[in-house]
Design a protein around this motif. Structure first.
Motif, short mmCIF file in Angstrom:
data_model
loop_
_atom_site.label_atom_id
_atom_site.label_comp_id
_atom_site.label_asym_id
_atom_site.label_seq_id
_atom_site.Cartn_x
_atom_site.Cartn_y
_atom_site.Cartn_z
N PRO A 76 0.84 -1.20 0.00
CA PRO A 76 0.00 0.00 0.00
C PRO A 76 0.87 1.25 0.00
CG PRO A 76 0.02 -0.99 2.18
CD PRO A 76 0.73 -1.96 1.26
N GLU A 77 0.43 2.27 -0.68
CA GLU A 77 1.19 3.52 -0.76
C GLU A 77 0.30 4.67 -0.32
OE1 GLU A 77 3.28 4.07 -4.51
OE2 GLU A 77 3.03 1.95 -4.94
N SER A 94 -5.71 0.81 -8.04
CA SER A 94 -4.47 0.33 -7.43
C SER A 94 -4.76 -0.64 -6.30
CB SER A 94 -3.67 1.52 -6.91
OG SER A 94 -2.56 1.09 -6.15
N MET A 95 -5.67 -0.27 -5.42
CA MET A 95 -5.99 -1.12 -4.28
C MET A 95 -6.66 -2.42 -4.71
SD MET A 95 -8.14 -0.08 -0.88
CE MET A 95 -8.35 -1.24 0.47
N GLY A 106 9.88 -18.33 -1.71
CA GLY A 106 9.20 -19.61 -1.59
C GLY A 106 7.79 -19.53 -1.07
N GLU A 107 7.32 -18.32 -0.78
CA GLU A 107 5.94 -18.15 -0.31
C GLU A 107 5.48 -16.75 -0.65
OE1 GLU A 107 6.88 -17.01 4.35
OE2 GLU A 107 6.54 -19.10 3.81
N PRO A 108 4.15 -16.51 -0.64
CA PRO A 108 3.65 -15.17 -0.99
C PRO A 108 4.23 -14.11 -0.06
CG PRO A 108 1.86 -16.75 -0.96
CD PRO A 108 3.05 -17.45 -0.36
N PRO A 109 4.41 -12.89 -0.56
CA PRO A 109 4.93 -11.82 0.29
C PRO A 109 4.04 -11.60 1.50
CG PRO A 109 4.91 -11.15 -2.02
CD PRO A 109 4.14 -12.43 -1.94
N ALA A 110 4.66 -11.33 2.62
CA ALA A 110 3.90 -11.08 3.84
C ALA A 110 3.10 -9.78 3.71
CB ALA A 110 4.84 -11.00 5.03
N PHE A 111 1.99 -9.74 4.38
CA PHE A 111 1.24 -8.49 4.40
C PHE A 111 2.05 -7.47 5.19
CE2 PHE A 111 -2.14 -11.30 3.22
CZ PHE A 111 -3.00 -10.52 2.46
N PRO A 112 2.04 -6.22 4.74
CA PRO A 112 2.83 -5.20 5.45
C PRO A 112 2.31 -4.98 6.85
CG PRO A 112 1.37 -4.19 3.82
CD PRO A 112 1.29 -5.66 3.59
#
Length: 426
Positions: free
Chosen positions: A320-321, A338-339, A404-410
């Motif tokens: 998110p920006e 974007s969202m 190796g796995e989806p990016p973590a939620f910020p």
């Protein structure tokens, strides 16, 4: 009005925002001039009327039953419904291997182009058994599928292309912009030599799948591009070959045609003895990337993906920006799209991860680093795309091109709502 397009906006959305901003600016200028003329007690000549798009001819009528069984004349193996599990299984390659999945992303496809070039430079790029592409992923997929010999072409397309190479401002009756420049670019890049290489790879057992959205049926369509390339090369000297080449190029154009912003593409088909044209648009309408039919991706499915591993390239930012959104249609549209794209991508990545684990195969994903923050001067800014290409290239050539796995939620902002107050935030 100052307005810079943010990198997470897809090509079609960015183009639409540009158009709305431009039209709004012209309208405001005209209104201001008219107001000034009235204030000065003078009558200014009215601005010339905007050019009206030509009236489009009516489409040939057909029924849902016709559409359900429609196919491309002379090419029965050209496509299948994206939700058809049986047809999907029939279209798969005879042997296992790694699968490469290329997502939507517009100009951010420069990241994927750089990543694939970097993998080639590092000697870590296999011949993927299956390559799938949606939207910008569809436009790069033929070059990726055909092999590293097309890396230079892929780099040129994603580092030297500008907005003028993609669209022209002006309504068509079906869209706010005209994509004849992109149509011409595709015609120049999809050469007989490229089609011959794609056909050879298909005959060797590999598969290239591109997704479009059939707006008439509200269903996604998967096109077997290698099979179409075989038709193009096998009948190169007769009308059948010309029809296959035209179809191949039309599919690529359709897969990146965001409804409303870019005109849809009409594709001639036949069903129940009737000839008619289907309306196809951006494949991202049905999902930001494609692995299998949706039912096979459900967490409750027992389906085993017949691959050695999934390699997903996400041509879009996921973080998110923060931005104080202007009270204007372009700004609100930009932030909303974007969202929505980020949310859809995260859901699909999670499904793909679970599907890979349930199948006992590796999950690998490459995403744009959160640290990338090069400025963009507008849609398809070559300098921005070169910077993003270089980031992708370095990542592809590096030690860990994929996670190796989806990016973590910020994490939540440090000064977020940690102490709920009475009312809606409790």
């Amino acid at each position: 009005m100052k307005h810079s397009l943010r990198r997470t906006i897809g090509a079609g959305a960015a183009a639409l925002i540009l158009l709305v901003a431009g039209v709004a600016g012209v309208a405001a200028q005209n209104a201001g001039k008219a107001h000034q003329g009235r204030a000065n007690g003078k009558t200014l000549p009215a601005p010339p009327p905007a050019a009206q798009p030509q009236k489009l001819p009516p489409r040939a009528p057909f029924t849902a039953a016709d559409a359900a069984v429609a196919g491309v004349p002379g090419m029965p193996d050209a496509r299948f419904w994206a939700d058809s599990e049986t047809d999907f299984e029939k279209a798969l390659p005879p042997q296992r291997g790694p699968w490469l999945i290329l997502s939507t992303g517009g100009a951010d496809g420069a990241f994927g182009a750089g990543l694939l070039n970097g993998l080639s430079a590092a000697g870590k790029r296999p011949d993927y058994a299956v390559v799938t592409g949606v939207s910008t992923g569809a436009l790069m997929a033929p070059f990726v599928f055909a092999g590293p010999r097309y890396d230079a072409t892929l780099q040129a397309v994603y580092t030297h292309t500008s907005a003028a190479d993609i669209f022209e401002v002006g309504g068509t009756g079906e869209s706010f912009l005209d994509t004849w420049p992109l149509k011409d670019l595709i015609a120049k890049q999809i050469t007989p030599a490229l089609l011959a290489d794609i056909a050879a790879a298909h005959q060797a057992g590999r598969r290239l799948f591109i997704v479009t959205t059939n707006l008439d049926t509200e269903r996604s369509v998967v096109w077997n591009m290698g099979a179409i390339a075989v038709h193009a090369t096998a009948h190169a000297t007769n009308p059948g070959g010309d029809a296959a080449i035209k179809l191949f190029r039309s599919i690529l154009l359709a897969s990146g045609s965001v409804p409303g912003a870019f005109p849809p593409v009409l594709i001639d088909v036949e069903g129940n003895g009737k000839r008619f044209a289907e309306m196809h648009a951006d494949g991202g309408v049905g999902g930001q990337f494609f692995v299998t039919p949706p039912a096979l991706m459900q967490s409750t499915s027992s389906y085993k993906i017949p691959a050695d591993g999934l390699y997903i390239v996400v041509n879009s930012g996921l973080q998110p920006e923060f931005q104080v959104v202007e009270r204007s249609t372009p700004a609100i549209l930009a932030q909303t799209v974007s969202m929505a794209i980020k949310s859809d991508l995260r859901v699909l990545l999670d499904r793909a991860y679970v599907a890979a684990k349930n199948s006992g195969i590796g999950f690998n994903v490459a995403t744009i680093p959160p640290s990338f923050n090069a400025p963009s001067r507008g849609a398809f800014d070559p300098d921005y795309m070169k910077a993003l290409f270089n980031v992708g290239y370095d990542q592809g050539k590096g030690a860990t091109p994929f996670a190796g796995e989806p990016p973590a939620f910020p994490a939540a902002p440090a000064n977020g709502m940690s102490d709920p107050q009475p009312g809606a935030n409790r």
